[in-house]
Design an enzyme around this catalytic site. Structure first.
Site, PDB file in Angstrom:
ATOM      1  N   ARG A  75      -9.260 -15.845   3.627  1.00 24.44           N
ATOM      2  CA  ARG A  75      -9.897 -16.010   4.935  1.00 24.44           C
ATOM      3  C   ARG A  75      -9.205 -17.087   5.772  1.00 24.44           C
ATOM      4  NH1 ARG A  75     -15.606 -17.124   2.252  1.00 24.44           N
ATOM      5  NH2 ARG A  75     -14.582 -15.843   0.675  1.00 24.44           N
ATOM      6  N   LYS A 111      -8.359 -19.810 -10.912  1.00 24.02           N
ATOM      7  CA  LYS A 111      -9.049 -18.642 -11.459  1.00 24.02           C
ATOM      8  C   LYS A 111      -9.005 -18.714 -12.979  1.00 24.02           C
ATOM      9  CE  LYS A 111      -8.165 -15.291  -7.753  1.00 24.02           C
ATOM     10  NZ  LYS A 111      -9.574 -15.149  -7.335  1.00 24.02           N
TER      11      LYS A 111
HETATM   12  N1  BES Z   1      -8.094 -12.437  -3.937  1.00 21.31           N
HETATM   13  C1  BES Z   1      -9.427 -12.802  -4.215  1.00 21.31           C
HETATM   14  C2  BES Z   1     -10.408 -11.632  -4.176  1.00 21.31           C
HETATM   15  C3  BES Z   1     -10.192 -10.505  -5.153  1.00 21.31           C
HETATM   16  C4  BES Z   1     -11.042 -10.353  -6.216  1.00 21.31           C
HETATM   17  C5  BES Z   1      -9.197  -9.576  -4.956  1.00 21.31           C
HETATM   18  C6  BES Z   1     -10.883  -9.303  -7.098  1.00 21.31           C
HETATM   19  C7  BES Z   1      -9.017  -8.521  -5.841  1.00 21.31           C
HETATM   20  C8  BES Z   1      -9.871  -8.385  -6.901  1.00 21.31           C
HETATM   21  C9  BES Z   1      -9.904 -13.846  -3.201  1.00 21.31           C
HETATM   22  O1  BES Z   1      -8.924 -14.678  -2.702  1.00 21.31           O
HETATM   23  C10 BES Z   1     -10.878 -14.739  -3.902  1.00 21.31           C
HETATM   24  O2  BES Z   1     -10.466 -15.397  -4.784  1.00 21.31           O
HETATM   25  N2  BES Z   1     -12.119 -14.742  -3.474  1.00 21.31           N
HETATM   26  C11 BES Z   1     -13.120 -15.561  -4.039  1.00 21.31           C
HETATM   27  C12 BES Z   1     -13.918 -16.185  -2.921  1.00 21.31           C
HETATM   28  C13 BES Z   1     -14.878 -17.247  -3.364  1.00 21.31           C
HETATM   29  C14 BES Z   1     -14.127 -18.453  -3.902  1.00 21.31           C
HETATM   30  C15 BES Z   1     -15.720 -17.646  -2.176  1.00 21.31           C
HETATM   31  C16 BES Z   1     -14.015 -14.714  -4.922  1.00 21.31           C
HETATM   32  O3  BES Z   1     -14.303 -13.573  -4.544  1.00 21.31           O
HETATM   33  O4  BES Z   1     -14.367 -15.146  -6.004  1.00 21.31           O
HETATM   34 MG    MG Z   2      -8.619 -16.400  -3.929  1.00 20.27          MG
END
Ligand code: BES
Ligand code: MG
Ligand code: ZN
Length: 477
Positions: free
Chosen positions: A335, A263
């Site tokens: 997921r 991230k």
């Molecule tokens: N934990 C995150 C989602 C999230 C985003 C939680 C903002 C709380 C606040 C999740 O694991 C994630 O990183 N999702 C990705 C998925 C993508 C890589 C398909 C996302 O939403 O960017």
């Molecule tokens: Mg994630």
């Protein structure tokens, strides 16, 4: 907290709180002050505009030092949304020792719901996460609820649910160095122990046992961690030994760095176990209220981070149900852990599942920070849940799982499934992925709380959906 029938029982209180409609000519508190207050009203010194707080110093004219009159606006326009706005004003900021005339806030609305919502709102407003601050913010409050005896149980129940919500918020707010998977499991054990009942049992599976179960998707996410993963499984037989249980599955990522799909900004990702905190909060509310249901809790707990061992983009993993998954993004880890947790829940005999997860940034884009995304495979169940969340005053909105997005989830060239599709419909594609792990005959809904579980500008963890899911469970009794 005390429930009182008349003001004589409020000797320990220094402030009275009263709700006033535009149409009211007269405050009816007690003959000593009614006349005095009516004069102030006549002279427009007390406002009954929605949400306006007027604090009257009584100069010993009555037993209270202060009377806080809160405007409710027009009685004919008053509804539960407006009431919720009004309740935001009631907290320790008014006084540490409040007596509240509950009925004055009801108007033509249901008094039982008014009482319940008032109690949970006050507890919500009197929260600070300050266990690591040397100088604590004093949010303590003692409240007398003036209301007829028959609502005592409602108020006591609301207090218990408030306590569960507070604990949920605290858990969400704990950072990784104070809450890894093991500590989360210990918290769950303590919670179960506290209720000291034969009806509730917990089993925590360690890494070896998780390996034996074949939860390879869950294990892949844990590969880069310095901490072991734990699978938390709680069974509550509040009804009997034989009825099918409903299972709550919570995403338990104690930290999400994104893994090698790192991230760019990961602050606040301590909140990625909010789903787990929520299902434990619901369990606490169910146990403390003795709800007669069979309820299972499943949490696959780990963090997602980088090391020489960490899983990589392009990896192909075989989930517990034998479907293969191409890891397109190591940041779509939730997921993966949920996939195996859902399989586990069904292997344990559950055909009725709610999963709760901070799953996608996309749901925040779609619905913002105050509305939870709802998905599922059974419209009746979804409708029942939406009804329950409405009653809880928590905004939730159904989003679709379309055939188009199902196709995209199945479009990997090298495996059965891909864990990340394109930018479009990101919340739905995560839901469609989870749906791949729901067997024929299982009723399932998925709540994406990524936008609603954590409020950076306020007190962090919100405890969102504890009330809604509790209401849903209660509606089944
Ligand atoms: N934990 C995150 C989602 C999230 C985003 C939680 C903002 C709380 C606040 C999740 O694991 C994630 O990183 N999702 C990705 C998925 C993508 C890589 C398909 C996302 O939403 O960017
Ligand atoms: Mg994630
Ligand atoms: Zn995550």
């Amino acid at each position: 907290m005390k429930v009182i029938k008349n003001l004589n029982e409020a000797k320990d209180s220094s402030s009275l709180v009263y709700g006033l409609f535009n149409e009211e000519q007269m405050v009816k508190i007690n003959p000593e002050v009614d006349e005095y207050l009516s004069k102030l009203m006549l002279n427009d010194l007390i406002s009954s505009d929605l949400g306006k707080v007027t604090t009257i110093h009584t100069f010993d004219k009555c037993q209270f030092n202060k009377i806080h009159i809160i405007g409710l606006g027009k009685r004919s326009e008053y509804d539960f949304d407006k009431q919720a706005e009004v309740f935001e004003k009631v907290s320790y900021k008014l006084d540490r020792k409040l007596t509240i005339d509950v009925a004055s806030f009801a108007g033509d609305l249901n008094l039982e719901k008014t009482a319940f919502d008032l109690v949970t709102a006050i507890n919500y407003n009197c929260y600070a996460f300050d266990q690591f601050k040397s100088k604590k913010q004093d949010t303590s409050i003692s409240v007398n609820y003036l209301i007829s005896e028959e609502y005592k149980e409602v108020i006591e129940s609301a207090e218990k649910i408030s306590q569960a919500i507070k604990n949920t918020r605290d858990l969400v707010n704990l950072p990784y160095n104070h809450l890894n998977a093991e500590k989360l499991a210990n918290y769950a054990k303590e919670l179960v122990k506290r209720f000291n009942s034969k009806k509730v049992n917990i089993k925590v599976y360690n890494k070896e046992e998780i390996e034996r179960l074949g939860m390879n998707a869950f294990l892949a996410v844990n590969q880069g961690s310095k901490d072991e993963p734990y699978l938390i499984y709680i069974k509550y037989n509040g009804k009997d030994e034989i009825s099918e249980p409903i299972t709550l599955v919570g995403k338990g990522l104690t930290y999400d760095t994104g893994g090698y799909t790192l991230k760019s900004s990961m602050n606040t990702m301590k909140c990625d176990m909010a789903g787990a905190a929520t299902v434990l909060g619901v369990l606490e509310a169910v146990l403390s209220n003795n709800l007669p249901i069979n309820l299972n809790i499943v949490i696959a707990a780990t963090d997602n981070r980088i090391s020489g061992e960490a899983y990589l983009p392009d990896d192909i993993i075989t989930a517990m149900n034998k479907k293969t998954i191409e890891v397109v993004s190591t940041d779509a880890e939730g997921r993966l852990t949920l996939a195996d947790a859902l399989t586990f829940a069904q292997q344990e005999g559950s055909k009725h599942i709610i999963d709760i997860a901070t799953l996608t940034g996309a749901v925040v884009v779609a619905l913002g920070n105050y509305t939870t995304g709802v998905f599922g495979n059974d419209q009746e169940m979804i409708n029942r849940f939406l009804e329950a969340s409405k009653k809880a005053g928590e905004s939730a909105w159904q989003l679709p799982i379309t055939n188009d997005i199902r196709k995209q989830v199945r479009s990997s060239k090298v495996a059965d499934l891909t864990n990340s599709t394109g930018r479009n419909m990101g919340a739905s594609s995560a839901a469609a992925f989870l749906e791949e792990f729901i067997e024929e005959g299982t009723k399932w809904i998925h709540l994406d709380i990524a936008g609603t579980a954590f409020d950076q500008n306020k007190s962090g963890g919100t405890g969102v959906m504890v009330k809604s899911v509790y209401n849903y469970l209660k509606s089944l009794v």
